[in-house]
Design an enzyme around this catalytic site. Structure first.
Site, short mmCIF file in Angstrom:
data_model
loop_
_atom_site.label_atom_id
_atom_site.label_comp_id
_atom_site.label_asym_id
_atom_site.label_seq_id
_atom_site.Cartn_x
_atom_site.Cartn_y
_atom_site.Cartn_z
N SER A 1 -1.32 2.08 26.58
CA SER A 1 -2.19 2.10 27.75
C SER A 1 -1.39 1.72 28.98
O SER A 1 -0.33 1.10 28.88
CB SER A 1 -3.35 1.10 27.56
OG SER A 1 -4.05 0.88 28.76
N TYR B 1 -7.52 -7.17 25.83
CA TYR B 1 -7.16 -5.76 25.68
C TYR B 1 -5.72 -5.54 26.13
O TYR B 1 -4.94 -4.84 25.46
CB TYR B 1 -8.12 -4.89 26.49
CG TYR B 1 -7.81 -3.40 26.45
CD1 TYR B 1 -8.30 -2.61 25.41
CD2 TYR B 1 -7.05 -2.79 27.45
CE1 TYR B 1 -8.03 -1.25 25.37
CE2 TYR B 1 -6.78 -1.43 27.41
CZ TYR B 1 -7.27 -0.67 26.38
OH TYR B 1 -6.99 0.68 26.34
#
Length: 256
Positions: free
Chosen positions: A147, A160
Site C-alpha cells: 500500500s 493498518y
C-alpha cells in the site's frame, strides 16, 4: 531467452489471487486473464466467489478455491489439494486485506489483531503453502499487495500502516530465502484507488478534494491501472527483480 513482447507473455500459466471476489483482486484477476493466465479466484464468501467466476467465465477457464487466508492449516490443505487435483499454481497474488479506521488511542485490540491476521499472517500462510510447491519446480512468482501506507501514514490508520510496512519487509524476506530456488517475490503498493475498501473516502468530497491536490496525477486511481504492474511482475520481464516494492500511486510518494 525471450525478447520484446514475448517477455510479457503469460500464456499457459495459472495464478491464484486471494481476496479476488471484488475490488483490486478481481481487477487483477481480470487483467491477468486477459494476458493469457488461467485464474484461480479465492475468498470466503461462496456467493461472491461464484458471481466473480461468472463475471470472468467468458475470458477462459476460471477456478474458485474457497478458503480463509488467515487459517494456516486450511490454506495448506486447500492449496495442496488444488495442486494435486488440478495442477501447478505458477503465480500467487497475495491480495486479501482489510482496513479499520479509528484514532490510535481508541483503537480496539481485537481490530488490531484482525488486521495483523488478515493483512500480514495471510501473506505468510498462503505464500509458504504455494512456495513449497514452487520450490520443487524451481520457478514461481509471488506478488504481495502492499500500500501507499507502506511508506506513508495518515491519522486513524496506524495499525493498518504497520501491517503494510510488514508486507514490504516480508516480501524482502521471501526474496532473500527463495530467490535461490528460482522464485521472484515482489510487492505492488497501490496509492489511493477507487475500491470498496475506500468507499467511505471516495464518498467524502472533502477528502477527494484533498487527494486531488496532494497527488501529482490529481485524481483517484482506477483499479485497471494496477494490471500492468502485475503483468510485469508475473512475467519473464521481471526475472531479475526480487524483493522490490513497486509503488503505483500517481506520484503521491514522490512529492511533498
Amino acid at each position: 531467452m525471450k525478447q520484446g513482447p514475448d517477455l510479457f507473455d503469460l500464456s499457459g500459466r495459472r495464478a491464484l489471487i486471494t481476496g479476488s471476489s471484488q475490488g483490486i483482486g478481481l481487477a487483477l484477476a481480470r487483467g491477468l486473464q486477459a494476458a493469457g493466465v488461467e485464474v484461480v479466484l479465492n475468498g470466503r464468501d461462496a456467493a461472491k466467489l461464484a458471481a466473480a467466476a461468472e463475471d470472468l467465465a467468458g475470458g477462459g477457464t476460471v477456478h474458485t478455491l474457497r478458503f480463509d487466508a488467515t487459517d494456516h492449516d486450511g490454506v495448506r490443505a486447500a492449496i495442496d489439494g488444488f495442486e494435486a487435483e488440478t495442477g501447478a499454481i505458477d503465480i500467487l497474488v497475495n491480495n486479501a486485506g482489510m482496513q479499520h479506521r479509528t484514532p490510535l488511542e481508541d483503537f480496539p485490540a481485537d481490530a488490531f489483531e484482525r488486521l495483523l491476521q488478515t493483512n500480514v499472517a495471510s501473506v505468510f500462510h498462503v505464500g509458504q503453502a504455494c512456495a513449497r510447491h514452487m520450490i520443487g519446480r524451481g520457478a514461481g512468482k509471488i506478488i504481495n499487495i502492499a500500500s501507499v501506507q507502506t511508506a506513508l501514514a495518515r491519522p486513524g490508520i496506524a495499525p493498518y500502516t504497520a501491517t503494510k510496512g510488514a508486507v514490504a519487509n516480508l516480501t524482502k524476506g521471501m526474496a532473500t530465502d527463495w530467490a535461490k530456488h528460482g522464485l521472484q517475490c515482489n510487492a505492488i503498493a497501490p496509492g489511493y484507488f477507487d475500491t470498496p475498501l475506500n468507499a467511505a473516502l471516495v464518498g467524502d468530497p472533502e477528502f477527494s478534494a484533498w487527494l486531488a491536490k496532494r497527488t501529482p496525477a490529481g485524481r483517484w486511481g482506477q483499479v485497471d491501472e494496477l494490471v500492468g504492474a502485475a503483468v510485469f511482475l508475473a512475467s519473464d520481464a521481471s526475472s531479475f527483480v526480487n524483493g522490490h516494492t513497486l509503488f503505483v500511486d500517481g506520484g503521491i510518494t514522490a512529492s511533498l
